[in-house]
Design a protein around this motif. Structure first.
Motif, PDB file in Angstrom:
ATOM      1  N   ASN A  62       0.854  -1.188   0.000  1.00 34.87           N
ATOM      2  CA  ASN A  62       0.000   0.000   0.000  1.00 34.87           C
ATOM      3  C   ASN A  62       0.893   1.241   0.000  1.00 34.87           C
ATOM      4  O   ASN A  62       1.423   1.626   1.032  1.00 34.87           O
ATOM      5  N   TYR A  63       1.036   1.861  -1.162  1.00 34.60           N
ATOM      6  CA  TYR A  63       1.879   3.045  -1.291  1.00 34.60           C
ATOM      7  C   TYR A  63       1.074   4.292  -1.622  1.00 34.60           C
ATOM      8  O   TYR A  63       1.634   5.367  -1.742  1.00 34.60           O
ATOM      9  N   SER A  64      -0.258   4.145  -1.767  1.00 40.81           N
ATOM     10  CA  SER A  64      -1.047   5.300  -2.206  1.00 40.81           C
ATOM     11  C   SER A  64      -2.320   5.522  -1.412  1.00 40.81           C
ATOM     12  O   SER A  64      -3.035   6.492  -1.661  1.00 40.81           O
ATOM     13  N   ASN A  65      -2.633   4.675  -0.433  1.00 44.59           N
ATOM     14  CA  ASN A  65      -3.868   4.846   0.336  1.00 44.59           C
ATOM     15  C   ASN A  65      -3.596   4.598   1.817  1.00 44.59           C
ATOM     16  O   ASN A  65      -4.222   3.766   2.446  1.00 44.59           O
ATOM     17  N   ALA A 107      -0.339   9.086   0.169  1.00 44.89           N
ATOM     18  CA  ALA A 107       0.560   8.532  -0.850  1.00 44.89           C
ATOM     19  C   ALA A 107       2.028   8.722  -0.494  1.00 44.89           C
ATOM     20  O   ALA A 107       2.414   9.702   0.142  1.00 44.89           O
TER      21      ALA A 107
END
Length: 134
Positions: A62-65, A107
């Motif tokens: 999870n890199y964006s949420n 993010a």
């Protein structure tokens, strides 16, 4: 063939993002080390000055949420807890506690605040971590 190329590109992007994630704190550098069983694993120096690992279930990939995530930590310091806690591939430790990590933005790259507690005690100590990404 296209699926294989897409999968390889996605794997490289994920690995690059994970490898680039380091933060500076008053306790030293915090590093996004690995992902295991859906959990992100960070390494850091605990407030008692000993090496520790932060396990954040559900954060792997999870890199964006990102938001606020419950977690736990294990360390190699003095045996403070009356029970042992272990994580996959690591020796059991009697130095552990609950944690809460709160990212500033959803993010990558983003800074965060890590709040720690000892054993089952309430969260009581905060560590501020500023991203090193440019």
């Amino acid at each position: 063939m296209h699926r294989l190329i897409l999968a390889a590109a996605l794997a490289l992007t994920t690995t690059a993002a994970m490898a680039d994630e380091t933060w500076s704190s008053d306790m030293g550098e915090i590093v996004y080390l690995d992902e295991q069983d859906g959990a992100a694993i960070f390494t850091f120096t605990n407030v008692d000055g000993t090496p520790a690992r932060l396990v954040i279930p559900g954060l792997a990939g999870n890199y964006s949420n990102r938001d606020t995530h419950r977690a736990y930590w294990t360390g190699v310091g003095p045996n403070n807890c009356g029970a042992l806690l272990s994580e996959p591939g690591q020796a059991p430790s009697a130095n552990w506690g609950q944690a809460l990590i709160s990212f500033d933005k959803p993010a990558f790259p983003t800074s965060f605040t890590l709040t720690l507690g000892w054993c089952f005690d309430p969260l009581s100590t905060a560590i501020r971590a500023e991203t090193n990404a440019r």
